[in-house]
Scaffold this active site. Structure first.
Site, PDB file in Angstrom:
ATOM      1  N   ILE A  52     -34.313   9.184  10.335  1.00  0.00           N
ATOM      2  CA  ILE A  52     -32.985   8.691  10.713  1.00  0.00           C
ATOM      3  C   ILE A  52     -32.836   8.579  12.232  1.00  0.00           C
ATOM      4  CG2 ILE A  52     -31.830  10.938  10.889  1.00  0.00           C
ATOM      5  CD1 ILE A  52     -30.125   8.209   8.971  1.00  0.00           C
ATOM      6  N   SER A  53     -33.654   9.296  12.981  1.00  0.00           N
ATOM      7  CA  SER A  53     -33.481   9.381  14.429  1.00  0.00           C
ATOM      8  C   SER A  53     -34.335   8.334  15.157  1.00  0.00           C
ATOM      9  CB  SER A  53     -33.853  10.804  14.883  1.00  0.00           C
ATOM     10  OG  SER A  53     -34.257  10.822  16.240  1.00  0.00           O
ATOM     11  N   PRO A  54     -33.684   7.348  15.810  1.00  0.00           N
ATOM     12  CA  PRO A  54     -34.459   6.300  16.492  1.00  0.00           C
ATOM     13  C   PRO A  54     -35.307   6.852  17.634  1.00  0.00           C
ATOM     14  CG  PRO A  54     -32.121   6.147  17.075  1.00  0.00           C
ATOM     15  CD  PRO A  54     -32.226   7.193  16.014  1.00  0.00           C
ATOM     16  N   SER A  61     -36.671   9.661  17.584  1.00  0.00           N
ATOM     17  CA  SER A  61     -37.828  10.273  16.934  1.00  0.00           C
ATOM     18  C   SER A  61     -38.936   9.240  16.746  1.00  0.00           C
ATOM     19  CB  SER A  61     -37.465  10.841  15.548  1.00  0.00           C
ATOM     20  OG  SER A  61     -36.784  12.062  15.654  1.00  0.00           O
ATOM     21  N   ASP A  83     -37.131  13.180  12.315  1.00  0.00           N
ATOM     22  CA  ASP A  83     -36.508  12.711  11.076  1.00  0.00           C
ATOM     23  C   ASP A  83     -36.481  11.192  11.172  1.00  0.00           C
ATOM     24  OD1 ASP A  83     -34.769  11.964   8.954  1.00  0.00           O
ATOM     25  OD2 ASP A  83     -33.490  13.715   9.217  1.00  0.00           O
TER      26      ASP A  83
END
Lengths: 227, 234
Positions: free
Chosen positions: A18-20, A22, A16
């Site tokens: 939003i996920s660093p 990631s 996602d």
């Protein structure tokens, strides 16, 4: 004679914007296509939805010390991998107040309309959110990313993300990750060409994934960074 | 370069961090200082929930991940079926005090005692609590049944009764509290916690978890050489 050309191992990356972690997992895993016989299948999901469904509080909310450390750690690991990620002043508020649902839907829309651009659109969204520290929830934000990815007729993609099929696909991907046991991101599923699969959480598992598929870990491969 | 390792026997990732870091003394110019702490105390003081308790999916994955990472590093850990019960219902405070007691009287043995405690808890899955009621010991022969007396014997420590007594000493309890407070003040919220100070004094960095050897290596100008399984003591 039997053809001995081996198939690639298949790696599914659930992520996602939003996920660093990631972002880090996305860049490093894709980089390894150069040295490992792997195909990477991109699977955007809705992390907020996953957290709710499995009853996991976002890690940044567990305690102050953890939030402080995560902000530091993300920058440290990103630097190690040659990703010029910028941490906003208030990491906790940044990830809790932003929405990336439409951004992930945009990636799905691209997978449907112009699959070859899925990776580039993902990268532009990550860049905007984690390097420029700009929002990715408004139409203009998404248009800007599509333009940077050189996607023609971007308005078509913006319209596409409103379709039920796209919204459903995001829910489907999210449930798929949940059914694999995910509680956070990035979530990686590796299926070996010869059979057998394993799942991994986080962006630190390349050495272990390498061993699983019979390959060596070659470090961060910073020279292959696209930044 | 000076590396301080903060750890608790109850923490499976501490066992992995302990073994892998110590192994790297063979290839990196590092001194490792062992700092046992009380993880339960740290969690309480910083208001952190034990990770295995955040949600079921996480506990399930952790059990699997621990076996996977430990095998990668050649440490034959066994995760009991009731993983959450094992870590929530077993106290390791005495075990950590035992390491500190060893550091005070027989410092060269602190590493072995730590290893024996870790092995007992995470390979044999047995408790590491000292028997509180030493008064019940009628004779020294009974001592052999106590968990930590076995740990000491395996570490070739002969003054077993004395060491078990030390576990209850105020200075030892105080040092465990001090270590715990020390790591909390550095910003720790979990284990293992590693600080690295470069030999030229040019800087110190901190790391959480057992996955940071490659990054630690870069910090001190060394290469990561993988899990070095051939150096495993198991």
């Amino acid at each position: 004679q039997i053809c001995t050309m081996s198939r690639n191992h298949i790696i599914k990356l659930y992520y996602d914007i939003i996920s660093p972690y990631s972002f880090i997992g996305f860049e490093t895993l894709l980089r390894y296509r150069v040295v490992w016989p792997i195909d990477v299948v991109l699977k955007p999901i809705c992390l907020g939805g996953l957290f709710k469904d499995v009853g996991n509080p976002p890690p940044v909310t567990t305690c102050d010390a953890k939030a402080v450390y995560m902000a530091k750690e993300v920058q440290m690991i990103a630097r190690h991998y040659g990703i010029p990620l910028n941490m906003p002043k208030n990491f906790h508020d940044y990830v809790l107040k932003a929405s990336t649902v439409d951004a992930c839907r945009l990636i799905l829309a691209t997978q449907k309309l112009l699959p070859d651009k899925t990776e580039e659109v993902s990268r532009q969204l990550f860049d905007r959110f984690w390097i420029d520290n700009l929002p990715v929830n408004r139409e203009d934000d998404l248009l800007s990313c599509l333009k940077k990815a050189h996607v023609e007729s971007p308005d078509k993609f913006i319209e596409k993300i409103k379709e039920p099929e796209i919204k459903d696909q995001l829910k489907k991907n999210t449930k798929e990750a949940q059914d694999l046991g995910a509680f956070g991101l990035p979530w990686i599923e590796v299926t070996k060409a010869g059979g057998g699969s394993e799942i991994y959480f986080g962006s630190d598992r390349l050495p272990i994934i390498g061993e699983f598929i019979g390959q060596s870990y070659h470090g961060p491969l910073r020279h292959l960074s696209l930044f | 370069h000076t590396v301080k390792l903060y750890y608790d026997i109850v923490s499976p990732y501490s066992f992995i961090g302990f073994e892998s870091l110590l192994r790297y003394r063979v290839v990196w110019p590092i001194d490792v200082i062992l700092k046992p702490i009380c993880l339960g105390g740290l969690f309480k003081d910083v208001g952190n929930t034990p990770p295995a308790k955040s949600c079921e999916a996480k506990a399930t994955y952790m059990a699997r991940e621990i076996e996977m990472i430990s095998r990668h590093f050649g440490v034959p850990m066994n995760v009991p079926k009731n993983f959450t019960g094992h870590i929530m219902d077993n106290s390791t405070v005495d075990a950590c005090r035992l390491i500190i007691a060893t550091q005070r009287s027989d410092p060269d043995k602190a590493e072995t005692v730590s290893r024996q405690l870790f092995s007992r808890f995470w390979i044999e899955n047995l408790p590491v609590k000292s028997d509180d009621d030493l008064k019940k010991v009628r004779n020294l022969i009974a001592l052999k049944y106590f968990a930590n007396s076995q740990v000491l014997k395996k570490s070739l420590i002969t003054n077993v009764a004395e060491m078990l007594d030390q576990v209850k000493a105020e200075e030892v309890k105080e040092e465990l509290r001090r270590n715990t407070k020390e790591v909390q003040e550095m910003g720790a919220f979990g284990m293992p916690w590693i600080t690295v100070t470069k030999s030229d004094g040019s800087g110190t960095e901190q790391y959480f978890g057992s996955d940071r050897l490659p990054i630690i290596g870069e910090f001190i100008g060394q290469s990561y050489h993988g899990p070095l399984r051939h150096l495993s003591l198991f």
